[in-house]
Design a protein around this motif. Structure first.
Motif, PDB file in Angstrom:
ATOM      1  N   ALA A  90       0.818  -1.218   0.000  1.00  0.00           N
ATOM      2  CA  ALA A  90       0.000   0.000   0.000  1.00  0.00           C
ATOM      3  C   ALA A  90       0.849   1.264   0.000  1.00  0.00           C
ATOM      4  O   ALA A  90       0.415   2.308  -0.500  1.00  0.00           O
ATOM      5  CB  ALA A  90      -0.935  -0.001   1.203  1.00  0.00           C
ATOM      6  N   THR A  91       2.066   1.187   0.543  1.00  0.00           N
ATOM      7  CA  THR A  91       2.922   2.370   0.666  1.00  0.00           C
ATOM      8  C   THR A  91       4.278   2.208   0.003  1.00  0.00           C
ATOM      9  O   THR A  91       5.021   3.188  -0.118  1.00  0.00           O
ATOM     10  CB  THR A  91       3.133   2.721   2.144  1.00  0.00           C
ATOM     11  OG1 THR A  91       3.688   1.575   2.827  1.00  0.00           O
ATOM     12  CG2 THR A  91       1.806   3.091   2.813  1.00  0.00           C
ATOM     13  N   ALA A  92       4.638   1.013  -0.423  1.00  0.00           N
ATOM     14  CA  ALA A  92       5.958   0.750  -0.998  1.00  0.00           C
ATOM     15  C   ALA A  92       6.090   1.364  -2.392  1.00  0.00           C
ATOM     16  O   ALA A  92       5.092   1.576  -3.086  1.00  0.00           O
ATOM     17  CB  ALA A  92       6.201  -0.755  -1.074  1.00  0.00           C
ATOM     18  N   PRO A  93       7.323   1.659  -2.843  1.00  0.00           N
ATOM     19  CA  PRO A  93       7.527   2.149  -4.207  1.00  0.00           C
ATOM     20  C   PRO A  93       6.959   1.160  -5.221  1.00  0.00           C
ATOM     21  O   PRO A  93       7.131  -0.059  -5.081  1.00  0.00           O
ATOM     22  CB  PRO A  93       9.053   2.254  -4.325  1.00  0.00           C
ATOM     23  CG  PRO A  93       9.529   2.414  -2.915  1.00  0.00           C
ATOM     24  CD  PRO A  93       8.598   1.596  -2.084  1.00  0.00           C
ATOM     25  N   TYR A  94       6.308   1.675  -6.245  1.00  0.00           N
ATOM     26  CA  TYR A  94       5.606   0.806  -7.194  1.00  0.00           C
ATOM     27  C   TYR A  94       6.553  -0.191  -7.862  1.00  0.00           C
ATOM     28  O   TYR A  94       6.230  -1.373  -7.988  1.00  0.00           O
ATOM     29  CB  TYR A  94       4.900   1.651  -8.250  1.00  0.00           C
ATOM     30  CG  TYR A  94       3.999   0.836  -9.149  1.00  0.00           C
ATOM     31  CD1 TYR A  94       2.694   0.537  -8.756  1.00  0.00           C
ATOM     32  CD2 TYR A  94       4.452   0.336 -10.365  1.00  0.00           C
ATOM     33  CE1 TYR A  94       1.864  -0.232  -9.554  1.00  0.00           C
ATOM     34  CE2 TYR A  94       3.625  -0.427 -11.168  1.00  0.00           C
ATOM     35  CZ  TYR A  94       2.339  -0.714 -10.768  1.00  0.00           C
ATOM     36  OH  TYR A  94       1.528  -1.489 -11.563  1.00  0.00           O
ATOM     37  N   THR A  95       7.712   0.271  -8.291  1.00  0.00           N
ATOM     38  CA  THR A  95       8.621  -0.609  -9.029  1.00  0.00           C
ATOM     39  C   THR A  95       9.195  -1.715  -8.160  1.00  0.00           C
ATOM     40  O   THR A  95       9.732  -2.689  -8.670  1.00  0.00           O
ATOM     41  CB  THR A  95       9.767   0.205  -9.647  1.00  0.00           C
ATOM     42  OG1 THR A  95      10.423   0.964  -8.614  1.00  0.00           O
ATOM     43  CG2 THR A  95       9.233   1.141 -10.724  1.00  0.00           C
ATOM     44  N   GLU A  96       9.074  -1.570  -6.828  1.00  0.00           N
ATOM     45  CA  GLU A  96       9.587  -2.598  -5.918  1.00  0.00           C
ATOM     46  C   GLU A  96       8.480  -3.478  -5.354  1.00  0.00           C
ATOM     47  O   GLU A  96       8.739  -4.354  -4.539  1.00  0.00           O
ATOM     48  CB  GLU A  96      10.341  -1.926  -4.762  1.00  0.00           C
ATOM     49  CG  GLU A  96      11.528  -1.088  -5.206  1.00  0.00           C
ATOM     50  CD  GLU A  96      12.148  -0.324  -4.052  1.00  0.00           C
ATOM     51  OE1 GLU A  96      11.838  -0.660  -2.883  1.00  0.00           O
ATOM     52  OE2 GLU A  96      12.936   0.602  -4.302  1.00  0.00           O
ATOM     53  N   THR A  97       7.252  -3.246  -5.801  1.00  0.00           N
ATOM     54  CA  THR A  97       6.108  -3.922  -5.196  1.00  0.00           C
ATOM     55  C   THR A  97       5.781  -5.246  -5.857  1.00  0.00           C
ATOM     56  O   THR A  97       5.366  -6.198  -5.190  1.00  0.00           O
ATOM     57  CB  THR A  97       4.873  -3.002  -5.246  1.00  0.00           C
ATOM     58  OG1 THR A  97       5.140  -1.842  -4.457  1.00  0.00           O
ATOM     59  CG2 THR A  97       3.626  -3.698  -4.725  1.00  0.00           C
ATOM     60  N   PHE A  98       5.989  -5.337  -7.181  1.00  0.00           N
ATOM     61  CA  PHE A  98       5.565  -6.520  -7.923  1.00  0.00           C
ATOM     62  C   PHE A  98       6.756  -7.261  -8.537  1.00  0.00           C
ATOM     63  O   PHE A  98       7.857  -6.723  -8.656  1.00  0.00           O
ATOM     64  CB  PHE A  98       4.575  -6.123  -9.025  1.00  0.00           C
ATOM     65  CG  PHE A  98       3.312  -5.516  -8.496  1.00  0.00           C
ATOM     66  CD1 PHE A  98       2.320  -6.311  -7.936  1.00  0.00           C
ATOM     67  CD2 PHE A  98       3.119  -4.140  -8.521  1.00  0.00           C
ATOM     68  CE1 PHE A  98       1.156  -5.745  -7.430  1.00  0.00           C
ATOM     69  CE2 PHE A  98       1.956  -3.567  -8.024  1.00  0.00           C
ATOM     70  CZ  PHE A  98       0.981  -4.374  -7.473  1.00  0.00           C
ATOM     71  N   ASN A  99       6.510  -8.486  -8.946  1.00  0.00           N
ATOM     72  CA  ASN A  99       7.541  -9.373  -9.494  1.00  0.00           C
ATOM     73  C   ASN A  99       7.777  -9.092 -10.986  1.00  0.00           C
ATOM     74  O   ASN A  99       7.636  -9.984 -11.829  1.00  0.00           O
ATOM     75  CB  ASN A  99       7.139 -10.836  -9.284  1.00  0.00           C
ATOM     76  CG  ASN A  99       5.814 -11.184  -9.945  1.00  0.00           C
ATOM     77  OD1 ASN A  99       4.923 -10.336 -10.066  1.00  0.00           O
ATOM     78  ND2 ASN A  99       5.668 -12.438 -10.375  1.00  0.00           N
ATOM     79  N   TRP A 100       8.167  -7.856 -11.295  1.00  0.00           N
ATOM     80  CA  TRP A 100       8.322  -7.476 -12.699  1.00  0.00           C
ATOM     81  C   TRP A 100       9.388  -8.313 -13.415  1.00  0.00           C
ATOM     82  O   TRP A 100       9.231  -8.633 -14.603  1.00  0.00           O
ATOM     83  CB  TRP A 100       8.645  -5.990 -12.798  1.00  0.00           C
ATOM     84  CG  TRP A 100       7.483  -5.128 -12.457  1.00  0.00           C
ATOM     85  CD1 TRP A 100       7.299  -4.386 -11.322  1.00  0.00           C
ATOM     86  CD2 TRP A 100       6.292  -4.962 -13.233  1.00  0.00           C
ATOM     87  NE1 TRP A 100       6.081  -3.757 -11.347  1.00  0.00           N
ATOM     88  CE2 TRP A 100       5.438  -4.083 -12.513  1.00  0.00           C
ATOM     89  CE3 TRP A 100       5.864  -5.447 -14.464  1.00  0.00           C
ATOM     90  CZ2 TRP A 100       4.189  -3.695 -12.984  1.00  0.00           C
ATOM     91  CZ3 TRP A 100       4.615  -5.057 -14.946  1.00  0.00           C
ATOM     92  CH2 TRP A 100       3.799  -4.190 -14.207  1.00  0.00           C
ATOM     93  N   ASN A 101      10.460  -8.672 -12.732  1.00  0.00           N
ATOM     94  CA  ASN A 101      11.486  -9.496 -13.389  1.00  0.00           C
ATOM     95  C   ASN A 101      10.915 -10.842 -13.830  1.00  0.00           C
ATOM     96  O   ASN A 101      11.188 -11.318 -14.938  1.00  0.00           O
ATOM     97  CB  ASN A 101      12.671  -9.723 -12.448  1.00  0.00           C
ATOM     98  CG  ASN A 101      13.542  -8.491 -12.308  1.00  0.00           C
ATOM     99  OD1 ASN A 101      13.695  -7.718 -13.252  1.00  0.00           O
ATOM    100  ND2 ASN A 101      14.116  -8.286 -11.131  1.00  0.00           N
ATOM    101  N   GLU A 102      10.112 -11.442 -12.976  1.00  0.00           N
ATOM    102  CA  GLU A 102       9.489 -12.723 -13.323  1.00  0.00           C
ATOM    103  C   GLU A 102       8.502 -12.559 -14.480  1.00  0.00           C
ATOM    104  O   GLU A 102       8.422 -13.420 -15.373  1.00  0.00           O
ATOM    105  CB  GLU A 102       8.770 -13.295 -12.104  1.00  0.00           C
ATOM    106  CG  GLU A 102       8.126 -14.654 -12.354  1.00  0.00           C
ATOM    107  CD  GLU A 102       7.383 -15.177 -11.133  1.00  0.00           C
ATOM    108  OE1 GLU A 102       6.620 -16.148 -11.284  1.00  0.00           O
ATOM    109  OE2 GLU A 102       7.552 -14.596 -10.038  1.00  0.00           O
TER     110      GLU A 102
END
Length: 229
Positions: A90-102
């Motif tokens: 809810a408060t974390a930086p967007y780019t660090e929130t999801f498994n974008w690398n996967e």
């Protein structure tokens, strides 16, 4: 949070119209028969072209892959693996929130499997951060959201919808991935979406909308998420 709750951002800057592409070249049968099978949310009925792209699984909430070009259809497939990496989403930086690398690894695999020549493509991302007071009934938000989501799917170009659950302070995050900002604008003009937007002031104590651009370059050799300008 939900699709209907992101409607305020749709009246923002003039939409960026991305370059039109040729219709999808890979067949829906080929997509459905790829190694992941039904594990990525593709429904086997009606030729296997309907994709579960949100927590809603009724047919009116499914993404029809036949309406997309290859880049968008393949990314929608890869986004089926989208998940949060941390409890403070809810408060974390967007780019660090999801498994974008996967997600990008899965996209690369799908591109190779289908022998597709991936061309650089940009996608429009919306992140809706909200806080609800103790007086808000979460079920009321869900009912509004479900109607708005079906409208957005019908409008076209809605690739992925993810939302979390409020933390102990009532804070939450929801995010949408669209083919373009123009698609997002069209997805927010229906009566269900307008009703949900009108309820924002009474249902939330705070809300904020961030816009991002996901850029995936030629042959999926590199990618980045930047602020939408």
């Amino acid at each position: 949070m939900a699709v209907n709750e992101v409607s305020p951002h749709l009246s923002g800057p003039s939409p960026v119209v991305l370059q039109e592409k040729e219709p999808i070249e890979i067949s829906t049968q080929e997509i459905a028969a790829s190694p992941l099978g039904s594990s990525d949310g593709i429904f086997a009925h009606e030729g296997g072209h309907l994709l579960v792209q949100s927590p809603y699984t009724e047919e009116e909430h499914l993404l029809d892959l036949r309406t997309l070009d290859a880049e968008n259809a393949l990314l929608a497939r890869a986004l089926a693996r989208m998940r949060s990496l941390r409890p403070d989403y809810a408060t974390a930086p967007y780019t660090e929130t999801f498994n974008w690398n996967e997600i990008i690894e899965e996209l690369t695999r799908l591109v190779r499997t289908h022998g597709h020549n991936w061309k650089e493509t940009s996608f429009f991302i919306v992140a809706f951060r909200s806080q609800i007071p103790p007086t808000t009934e979460y079920e009321d938000l869900g009912a509004l959201d479900e109607v708005a989501h079906a409208e957005a799917i019908a409008s076209g170009g809605f690739l992925k919808y993810w939302f979390g659950h409020p933390d102990k302070e009532g804070r939450n995050l929801a995010t949408c991935v669209w083919r373009s900002q123009e698609d997002a604008r069209k997805g927010g003009v229906g009566p269900g979406h307008r009703k949900a937007a009108a309820a924002t002031r009474s249902l939330y104590s705070h809300w904020k909308i961030d816009r991002h651009r996901l850029i995936i370059r030629d042959d999926v050799q590199s990618w980045e998420i930047i602020d939408w300008e």
